[in-house]
Every structure is written in C-alpha cells, then in structure tokens.
Design an enzyme around this catalytic site. Structure first.
Site, PDB file in Angstrom:
ATOM      1  N   GLY A 121       0.924  -1.267   0.076  1.00  0.00           N
ATOM      2  CA  GLY A 121       0.107   0.163  -0.118  1.00  0.00           C
ATOM      3  C   GLY A 121       0.885   1.202   0.149  1.00  0.00           C
ATOM      4  O   GLY A 121       0.682   2.384  -0.766  1.00  0.00           O
ATOM      5  N   ASP A 144       4.292  -9.860   6.098  1.00  0.00           N
ATOM      6  CA  ASP A 144       3.794 -10.701   4.929  1.00  0.00           C
ATOM      7  C   ASP A 144       4.644 -11.301   3.837  1.00  0.00           C
ATOM      8  O   ASP A 144       4.273 -12.283   3.444  1.00  0.00           O
ATOM      9  CB  ASP A 144       2.365 -10.127   4.155  1.00  0.00           C
ATOM     10  CG  ASP A 144       1.271  -9.755   5.257  1.00  0.00           C
ATOM     11  OD1 ASP A 144       1.441 -10.227   6.392  1.00  0.00           O
ATOM     12  OD2 ASP A 144       0.472  -8.913   4.726  1.00  0.00           O
ATOM     13  N   GLY A 187      -0.773 -12.629   7.219  1.00  0.00           N
ATOM     14  CA  GLY A 187      -0.271 -12.677   6.038  1.00  0.00           C
ATOM     15  C   GLY A 187      -1.012 -12.354   4.841  1.00  0.00           C
ATOM     16  O   GLY A 187      -0.625 -12.323   3.816  1.00  0.00           O
ATOM     17  N   LEU A 290       0.618 -10.470  17.938  1.00  0.00           N
ATOM     18  CA  LEU A 290       1.502 -10.646  18.366  1.00  0.00           C
ATOM     19  C   LEU A 290       2.679 -10.846  17.615  1.00  0.00           C
ATOM     20  O   LEU A 290       3.756 -10.759  17.850  1.00  0.00           O
ATOM     21  CB  LEU A 290       1.294 -12.050  19.308  1.00  0.00           C
ATOM     22  CG  LEU A 290       0.397 -12.021  20.509  1.00  0.00           C
ATOM     23  CD1 LEU A 290       0.365 -13.551  21.192  1.00  0.00           C
ATOM     24  CD2 LEU A 290       1.262 -11.186  21.523  1.00  0.00           C
ATOM     25  N   GLN A 291       2.418 -11.321  16.241  1.00  0.00           N
ATOM     26  CA  GLN A 291       3.326 -11.622  15.285  1.00  0.00           C
ATOM     27  C   GLN A 291       4.059 -10.232  14.859  1.00  0.00           C
ATOM     28  O   GLN A 291       4.670 -10.236  14.175  1.00  0.00           O
ATOM     29  CB  GLN A 291       2.545 -11.999  14.024  1.00  0.00           C
ATOM     30  CG  GLN A 291       1.971 -13.471  14.186  1.00  0.00           C
ATOM     31  CD  GLN A 291       0.767 -13.978  13.360  1.00  0.00           C
ATOM     32  OE1 GLN A 291       1.197 -14.517  12.364  1.00  0.00           O
ATOM     33  NE2 GLN A 291      -0.229 -13.599  13.799  1.00  0.00           N
TER      34      GLN A 291
END
Ligand code: F6P
Length: 368
Positions: A121, A144, A187, A290-291
């Site tokens: 983006g 991702d 992702g 958390l990722q």
C-alpha cells in the site's frame, strides 16, 4: 531541492501496519544522514502526518537506542492514503483526494526527498506521489513478505519467529491432551508466514491462500495421524486461506483503511469442521498482532539496518523513484513501480513447499 542541487533535508515516514525492524531502519537512515550533514524530519503516523502536517525534527538522540525496539517511534497508520482520504461528512464517510495538501506540506517542510518505509500500500502511494514530483525512496516492510521485487521484507523473520515459538508451545499442550490444535496466522493474501512458521514449528497441516484446500484432505490427514498412534495434530492456517470453491473469511470491513478488508476467522472454522467431521477434540488459537509486536530478530535488525543505510545512500545520490531490495545476499535498488506490479505469492515449486511435502506436511490438497 536546495539551490546547489544537493540533497540536504529528508523526510521519513512509516506507513501501513507496523512490524519489528521499523526503528532499526529509521536509525539506519538517520545516523548516516546526520553524519553527511543532512537534516532528517520524521513524519508522524505515515501518510496521515504528511497530509495533516504532523512531524518533528529527528536528532541523533532521537534515533539512539532504538535498534532493538519494536513498533515505530514515528507512529503508523493504514488509513492515511492521501489519494483516498476518508472524510466524515454528516456522519457519512466520503473519500476525497488530499494529495495536493500532502505535496504542500512536503514543500513547506523544505524536504528534498522522502523515505517511505512500508509494504504494498505504501509503495503504491509512493509511486503516485513520485508522479506528482516528490523525490521518493522506498524501503520494503511487511511481515507478510509479499513484495515481489525483494527476496525478503524486513519484519517477516520476526513474525515467523513468533509463530514458531507459539507452535512449539501448542505442541506440548496438544500432546498432553491428545487434541488437534489449529493456529491462525497473519499474511493477508499470501501464505509465507504460515508456510515458514508452519515448517519451522513442525505443523502437520499448513493451509495457505495460494493452495485452496479440500476439507476431506484435512480430515484425512488428522485421522491418518490418529490411526498411526499420533494422538495430536497441529494445523497452521493462514488468515487468507480458503477451501476450494469457497471464500476467504472476512472479519470486518472498514472503508477508512487502504485495504477495507480485515481478515480473520478461518482458524475457528477449521477447528469446528475438524471436530464435527472427525470427532477429535480441537482447539484454535488466533495469534494476531503478537506477530507484529516486540523486538526484531537479529536477522531483521541486520536487514533493516542494511535497507535504511542503503535508502539514505539512494537519496543522497538522487536515485529517486527507487526502492531498496534484497536480491540473494546483495542490497540493490529496484523501481518502485516494479515493486508493486506483482504480489509475491507461494508457488508449488517453492523449495520450502517441497521440503514440507518431503517431511509429510499436508497442504490439504490431493496434488500441487
Ligand atoms: O500486512 C500486515 C498485516 O499484519 C496482515 O498480515 C494483516 O492481515 C493486517 O496487517 C492486519 O491489519 P490491522 O493491524 O490493521 O488489523
């Protein structure tokens, strides 16, 4: 641009969803910039700050000690697209174009160049701003890992680390209780986090958007394991995974976001269907943000520092309209438009896919 034509002052912003390593890039840009006599202006909350005129001067003291810090000292937003600016009029959201306002602020701040750190983006917006005359340099960020022009985006390794640790933890409780554990990971429309995290964590089934799965194949795999005396199974499912002929599971829609779709819910559905169709006890975990939080891994700290220092080099050399990228072990520059022309998706012949298949992982399909 200064009269001499030299780049003297640069702006920097972090756009889209945050991820570990953003501060390491900011530091990687600012330290050499200062050493080369440039001033650095930090823009708050991504493009939102560029439109609203929010930011502050970044001095050495501001970027010192931030290498290992998660998040971004500048703030970020995935709602501030200047070309698609949501404005509330009479309780309704109207989309307007604020790009001229963004350009005015860039000029008012006296910027010679803008370093935009972000994902897909952010790079789309950067390209449009470059077309309007801004001198933009991009740095590829996203957990991702779905930007085609770079082998890896920073933030991905840190997210995979979190997924791996979570699966390790799920393994012990799954084996104690003889359960099927489903873990939903992020992702968006790419399966890199699920593939790499699933492989590193030893998941038995990995479901990703690129390979629409068959429910029967998922049940078959857990039953087969059960029959073999393996009394638990781990399913790592990407938030964008979908069954063959089915749809992705959308949690919410928000017109104000650059991408209005918020994914989420497939993990719960997979767990429910496994219980209903196999009789095995199942639990699900949504790993969520958390990722994206916490300290970057050493790999991401190094990659971010390489990207940041390379981006300031590109700006000083006036190689605008370029994005730093990793190709093999080299940091190179690619055109921003090439970086956004195609999304990087998992292909069946990817080495990680082949390795997963070779160690018995199921992707929930008959054949790839
Ligand atoms: O693009 C990064 C990402 O974390 C995706 O994996 C996820 O779908 C999305 O952002 C979540 O966005 P938000 O933080 O706005 O919910």
């Amino acid at each position: 641009m200064a009269k001499s034509g030299r780049v003297r002052r640069i702006g920097i912003l972090t756009g889209g969803g945050d991820c570990p390593g953003l501060n390491a890039v900011i530091r990687g840009v600012a330290k050499p910039a200062h050493d080369n006599g440039l001033s650095v202006f930090g823009i708050f909350d991504g493009f939102e700050g560029l439109v609203l005129g929010k930011g502050k001067e970044l001095y050495n003291k501001d970027v010192s000690g931030i290498l290992a810090q998660g998040g971004t000292i500048l703030g970020s937003s995935n709602k501030g697209d200047p070309f698609h600016w949501p404005e509330e009029v009479d309780g309704k959201v109207k989309i307007v174009d604020k790009s001229q306002q963004a350009l005015r602020n860039y000029e008012a701040w006296g910027l010679d160049a803008l370093i935009a750190i972000g994902g897909d983006g952010t790079m789309h917006i950067s390209k449009k701003l470059a077309d309007m005359g801004m001198n933009v340099v991009g740095v590829p960020k996203t957990i991702d890992n779905d930007l085609e022009a770079t082998d890896v985006t920073f933030g991905h390794d840190s997210a995979v680390f979190v997924v791996t640790e979570a699966i390790d933890r799920l393994h012990t409780t799954a084996s104690s209780h003889h359960r099927v554990m489903v873990i939903e990971v992020m992702g968006r429309y790419a399966g890199w986090i699920a593939l790499h995290g699933g492989l590193a964590g030893g998941a038995d089934i990995i479901l990703i958007p690129e390979f629409p799965f068959e429910w029967e194949k998922v049940y078959e795999k857990v039953i087969q394991r059960h029959m073999m005396g393996k009394r638990f199974s781990i399913v790592c499912v990407a938030e964008g995974a979908k069954p063959k002929g089915g749809d992705i599971v959308v949690k919410a829609k928000d017109k104000k976001r650059t991408d209005p779709i918020q994914l989420g819910g497939i993990g719960e559905l997979v767990a429910k269907k496994i219980t209903e169709n196999t009789g095995l006890e199942t639990r699900y975990t949504i790993l969520g943000h958390l990722q994206r939080g916490g300290s970057p891994t050493p790999y991401d700290r190094i990659l971010s520092t390489k990207f940041g220092t390379y981006a300031i080099y590109l700006a000083i050399k006036k190689r605008f309209g370029k994005m730093a990228a990793l190709k093999g072990s080299e940091i190179v520059s690619v055109k921003i438009e090439d970086a956004i022309s195609r999304q990087k998706l998992v292909k069946p012949d990817n080495q990680a896919v082949k390795a997963a298949l070779a160690v018995g992982v199921s992707f929930g399909v008959e054949e790839l």
